[in-house]
Design an enzyme around this catalytic site. Structure first.
Site, mmCIF file in Angstrom:
data_model
loop_
_atom_site.group_PDB
_atom_site.id
_atom_site.type_symbol
_atom_site.label_atom_id
_atom_site.label_comp_id
_atom_site.label_asym_id
_atom_site.label_seq_id
_atom_site.Cartn_x
_atom_site.Cartn_y
_atom_site.Cartn_z
ATOM 1 N N ASN A 98 -0.076 10.508 6.151
ATOM 2 C CA ASN A 98 -1.241 10.065 6.912
ATOM 3 C C ASN A 98 -2.309 11.129 7.039
ATOM 4 O OD1 ASN A 98 -0.791 7.181 7.983
ATOM 5 N ND2 ASN A 98 1.205 8.183 8.159
ATOM 6 N N THR A 119 0.863 -1.192 0.000
ATOM 7 C CA THR A 119 0.000 0.000 0.000
ATOM 8 C C THR A 119 0.899 1.241 0.000
ATOM 9 O OG1 THR A 119 -0.252 -0.256 2.403
ATOM 10 C CG2 THR A 119 -2.034 -1.098 1.011
ATOM 11 N N GLU A 154 6.882 4.775 6.774
ATOM 12 C CA GLU A 154 6.424 6.019 6.164
ATOM 13 C C GLU A 154 7.233 7.209 6.688
ATOM 14 O OE1 GLU A 154 1.821 4.462 5.658
ATOM 15 O OE2 GLU A 154 2.327 5.822 7.282
ATOM 16 N N LYS A 200 4.376 -6.984 3.903
ATOM 17 C CA LYS A 200 4.077 -5.609 3.553
ATOM 18 C C LYS A 200 3.799 -4.847 4.838
ATOM 19 C CE LYS A 200 0.664 -3.553 3.150
ATOM 20 N NZ LYS A 200 -0.021 -2.517 4.051
ATOM 21 N N THR A 250 -1.376 -1.735 7.830
ATOM 22 C CA THR A 250 -1.425 -3.120 8.238
ATOM 23 C C THR A 250 -0.108 -3.788 7.952
ATOM 24 O OG1 THR A 250 -3.774 -3.261 7.832
ATOM 25 C CG2 THR A 250 -2.572 -5.301 7.668
#
Length: 412
Positions: free
Chosen positions: A407, A156, A284, A182, A201
């Site tokens: 985010n 993702t 991230e 992932k 996730t």
């Protein structure tokens, strides 16, 4: 579809094929449905999130693992939609995809293991997954390229795929482990077994060709997960979909027994450790990967409790983003962790630089040298609490403006 015999030199476990296609779930238009098929079936063990809010595929996956005793024929994963907080319609949609996959790949319904990752609370497009199954059957294979396509499709916000391999030689026969993961945000896994109360996730799939029963696999998976995926945090948020699945096809013919258990367990730990590191390294907005080495604790559980308090502190994480050797924030987070401690017994080292010794700033503390240590991409902070012999290593990272940007805009 390539045969097992054709891939013996390619480092993948025998007995599995992989594939991925574009189903139109991801807004990017990239591949978003992935499949792994064990044509002769596989024995498995799984661990799921301990979040009380769980996605439909976690509910269905737990049910299937319990009803089959851990037998799995198909792993069906979609990215772009988490199928969480979607109520009974979400569960029904998940079941619909499992029924269709079972019919297409000729296994019983309960032997389909579903997973989803992506945005929470959006109705699940089961029809897109079902429509993708014929193409998945056409493209799947046992080559590294097909295995890599599986790894890419489940991404993702990840910027790169995460895979790891290991092998064990048993009397000239190679037993292989291939791991895929992932995860880049919403990462603070707290995984438990699918038996008993429920426990962006993290998804992890571990494939091996050793001969093993589900109960044997579970006994090896839990300690491997505890020292790897349960010992990392990017942002302190535990996902609703976290899943780790270990599957054994038995195609190597080598049995997991008293002679092979230790080397196989070590190889499994290596694969899990590598994937856990790759998840944090690709977090991230991550600029620095920080290992918290907590020593001198009374128990390993208390060591991890301290590490989590530090890893989840916004003040600590923002200091790391600018390479600020603010050891006071580390000490304060340890102090509110809930573990009884005495600051007069604590020693803190950043990289090779002593910063705090037995209750006061170290006489050898050099701010510029500590700052230089923290400018590295990857470094270790060691904290000894002088309370006992237990320790842990916990992998985490800094908190940056890029994480906030990703985010803040995730659902739009």
């Amino acid at each position: 579809m390539q045969s097992d015999e054709g891939v013996k030199s390619q480092g993948l476990p025998l007995g599995f094929v992989w594939g991925a296609v574009k189903a139109g779930i991801k807004a990017s238009g990239n591949a978003d449905v992935a499949i792994a098929v064990a044509a002769k079936g596989a024995n498995g063990a799984a661990m799921f999130t301990k979040n009380q809010v769980v996605a439909a595929p976690v509910t269905v996956g737990r049910r299937h693992m319990a009803s089959t005793g851990g037998r799995v024929g198909v792993v069906l994963v979609n990215a772009g939609n988490a199928n969480c907080a979607t109520g009974q319609p979400g569960v029904d949609a998940c079941v619909q995809t499992c029924v269709a996959a079972a019919e297409r790949f000729r296994c019983i319904f309960d032997e389909v293991f579903p997973s989803s990752t992506g945005i929470i609370g959006v109705p699940f497009p089961a029809e897109k997954v079902v429509a993708a199954l014929p193409e998945l059957e056409r493209v799947m294979g046992a080559t590294p390229e097909r295995a890599d396509s599986f790894a890419r499709a489940i991404m993702t916000t990840d910027t790169k795929m995460k895979v790891a391999r290991a092998s064990v030689d048993v009397d000239g026969v190679e037993v292989r482990i291939f791991g895929v993961a992932k995860g880049a945000g919403m990462i603070h896994p707290q995984l438990g077994t699918p038996v008993g109360p429920a426990h962006a996730t993290m998804l992890v799939y571990l494939f091996t060709d050793i001969v093993a029963e589900s109960e044997q696999l579970r006994g090896l998976l839990e300690p491997a997960v505890e020292r790897s995926f349960n010992s990392i945090s990017i942002d302190g948020d535990t996902s609703t979909n976290d899943t780790v699945l270990l599957l054994a096809s038995g195609a190597s013919g080598v049995k997991l027994d008293a002679r092979t258990q230790e080397p196989f367990a070590n190889a499994l730990k290596l694969v899990c450790g590598s994937l856990a590191y790759q998840i944090v390294d690709d977090g991230e907005g991550v600029g620095h990967v920080v290992t918290l080495h907590i020593t001198g604790a009374r128990t390993e559980a208390e060591a991890k409790q301290i590490a989590k308090a530090i890893a989840h502190s916004p003040l600590c994480k923002t200091a790391w983003s600018s390479a600020d050797p603010n050891w006071g924030r580390l000490l304060a987070a340890a102090g509110y962790s809930g573990v009884a401690l005495d600051p007069a017994l604590v020693n803190i080292t950043i990289g090779s630089q002593p910063v705090f010794e037995l209750g006061v700033r170290s006489a050898a503390f050099q701010e510029s040298a500590a700052h230089a240590e923290m400018q590295a991409r990857d470094y270790t902070i060691t904290m000894d609490f002088g309370l006992g012999e237990a320790e842990c290593r916990f992998l985490t990272c800094d908190l940056t403006e890029e994480y906030v940007r990703i985010n803040a805009d995730y659902s739009t």
